[in-house]
Design a protein around this motif. Structure first.
Motif, PDB file in Angstrom:
ATOM      1  N   ASP A 359       0.800  -1.220   0.000  1.00  0.00           N
ATOM      2  CA  ASP A 359       0.000   0.000   0.000  1.00  0.00           C
ATOM      3  C   ASP A 359       0.837   1.276   0.000  1.00  0.00           C
ATOM      4  O   ASP A 359       0.348   2.342  -0.395  1.00  0.00           O
ATOM      5  N   GLN A 374      -4.025  14.035  -2.450  1.00  0.00           N
ATOM      6  CA  GLN A 374      -4.878  12.841  -2.365  1.00  0.00           C
ATOM      7  C   GLN A 374      -5.025  12.397  -0.920  1.00  0.00           C
ATOM      8  O   GLN A 374      -4.067  12.371  -0.154  1.00  0.00           O
ATOM      9  N   SER A 377      -6.214   6.214   1.795  1.00  0.00           N
ATOM     10  CA  SER A 377      -7.275   5.213   1.726  1.00  0.00           C
ATOM     11  C   SER A 377      -7.824   4.932   3.117  1.00  0.00           C
ATOM     12  O   SER A 377      -7.063   4.793   4.086  1.00  0.00           O
ATOM     13  N   THR A 378      -9.149   4.862   3.227  1.00  0.00           N
ATOM     14  CA  THR A 378      -9.761   4.531   4.524  1.00  0.00           C
ATOM     15  C   THR A 378      -9.526   3.073   4.888  1.00  0.00           C
ATOM     16  O   THR A 378      -9.841   2.659   6.000  1.00  0.00           O
ATOM     17  N   SER A 380      -6.265   1.572   4.345  1.00  0.00           N
ATOM     18  CA  SER A 380      -4.869   1.391   4.761  1.00  0.00           C
ATOM     19  C   SER A 380      -4.359   2.494   5.679  1.00  0.00           C
ATOM     20  O   SER A 380      -3.207   2.458   6.093  1.00  0.00           O
TER      21      SER A 380
END
Length: 444
Positions: A359, A374, A377-378, A380
């Motif tokens: 990730d 950006q 990610s919810t 990772s």
């Protein structure tokens, strides 16, 4: 209110048990390694057995540990009748009225009461408090010589949450300032140890914790009386007044004991982890001149994109709360290819999730640029946990860190250092910089 968990769940059929692999290490050594250095122990097992495995741990017993973000999401989003709050949990030290003690419908209703003071317009009102407390604390900082930032950050975040919760200052809050820090330090250590059947005397750790709690209850009782007697009670917007005025869907209100437990939860959880993250921010940026220079330039503007990226990256690379857990209530719970039986704990090793090469490119590097432009990610990036038990104060903490860091950068120049990074020190529940996040600052 009491949550009843049914012995069967309509959402999950009973399946043959299929547990992840267990390390070939005696249970005693598994528990000892986890107690002494849980991050190192989990990292070694991950290297050998992969993203999911079974261990027998102190306090939690038979436990499945997860470092796969997809499995973590599955756990966090599962039916709360199937998996609930990990047992035991922080309610052992915070009290049975704490949101940490609740499950299912009770938990959902309590979160509904707690959410408004920590979102939207309410948060905007707190920004002035964050800046004022930072400037008040910074007035006494030494100039041109190393000092630990962790303790000042603890005072800033405690004072900020006290003012947000109680709406004013005064003698009662001074007393809480004396009670809360040693209580949090002691409670954080005891929370990861088995609870004894008795306290073993007033000078034992559990006896001292109980003594702090009695003093706290006395102060809170007086504060509740004072707030309820306030002629402007109905128009007050502090958290205590909001909780005293709020009601559940059936018209009932929180008991004084539950309010005391919930306020203690907010005061404890609302300052230690935020302060620890800020301590890590100063430790990290003082060792990365390019990051620091860019932060300094941004602080003189109205922007905060890079500052937010630095906070996110610090939360990732120096994870303060390194696990989130659930307890299996259903007869069996399907987790990916595995089937976990009732009574097991399932723990997401957040620190390991944050360091997966799948990730994050070069996961050990401190690189805020990875979050510029950006959002993480919810799956990772989960410093506040996830699902229905995600930290209710996450937005509050994020805005507080942003304002505190901006205020410091606007008033101080931080010197860079080539010293090795500070090691992670376990305070029990939270991880802090081993040397307290030492930096050298000069007033601008």
């Amino acid at each position: 209110m009491t949550t009843v968990h049914s012995s069967t769940s309509q959402s999950s059929p009973v399946l043959p048990v299929r547990l992840p692999p267990t390390p070939r290490i005696p249970r005693f050594l598994q528990g000892l390694g986890f107690s002494l250095s849980r991050q190192w122990t989990v990292a070694q097992v991950v290297r050998r057995y992969g993203d999911v495995f079974t261990m027998t741990l102190p306090v939690f017993g038979k436990t499945v540990l997860v470092t796969d973000p997809a499995l973590a999401k599955q756990l966090f989003m599962a039916n709360t009748d199937d998996v609930g709050n990990i047992q035991p949990n922080l309610s052992r030290v915070l009290g049975s009225g704490s949101v940490f003690a609740l499950d299912g419908t009770d938990h959902r209703l309590r979160r509904k009461l707690l959410t408004p003071p920590f979102h939207g317009k309410s948060i905007k009102n707190y920004e002035r408090i964050f800046e004022e407390e930072t400037l008040r604390e910074a007035a006494s900082w030494p100039e041109g010589q190393p000092f630990e930032t962790l303790e000042p950050m603890m005072r800033i975040t405690l004072n900020a949450i006290l003012r947000a919760v109680f709406g004013a200052d005064g003698a009662h809050l001074d007393e809480l300032r004396r009670i809360i820090p040693p209580w949090v330090t002691l409670g954080s250590r005891l929370a990861v140890l088995p609870t004894p059947h008795r306290t073993y005397g007033r000078f034992s750790p559990w006896g001292r914790l109980a003594r702090y709690r009695r003093r706290y209850d006395e102060v809170i009782g007086r504060l509740i009386d004072a707030v309820q007697a306030d002629p402007n009670f109905e128009s007050r917007d502090d958290v205590l007044a909001l909780l005293l005025r709020s009601t559940y869907e059936d018209g009932s209100s929180m008991s004084r004991q539950d309010i005391g437990d919930e306020l203690l939860t907010l005061l404890a959880a609302g300052h230690e982890t935020t302060a620890a993250t800020l301590g890590w921010v100063f430790e990290r940026i003082s060792r990365h001149p390019d990051v620091l220079a860019r932060l300094q330039a941004e602080a003189d503007t109205d922007g905060n994109e890079y500052r937010q990226a630095v906070i996110l990256e610090t939360q990732r690379v120096r994870t303060v709360i390194d696990f989130a857990g659930r307890h299996v209530y259903a007869p069996t719970f399907e987790l990916g290819e595995w089937v976990i039986p009732q009574g097991y704990s399932i723990v997401v090793a957040i620190g390991q999730v944050h360091h997966r090469e799948q990730d994050y490119l070069d996961p050990e590097d401190f690189d805020p640029q990875r979050f510029v432009g950006q959002r993480p990610s919810t799956l990772s990036h989960i410093p506040f946990g996830g699902g229905t038990r995600r930290c209710v104060g996450a937005v509050f903490a994020n805005v507080e860190m942003d304002i505190v860091l901006r205020t410091v950068l606007r008033h101080f120049t931080i010197e860079t250092t080539t010293a090795p990074g500070e090691k992670m020190h376990s305070r029990g529940v939270a991880y802090t910089p081993d040397d307290g996040g030492r930096v050298v600052m000069r007033r601008r």
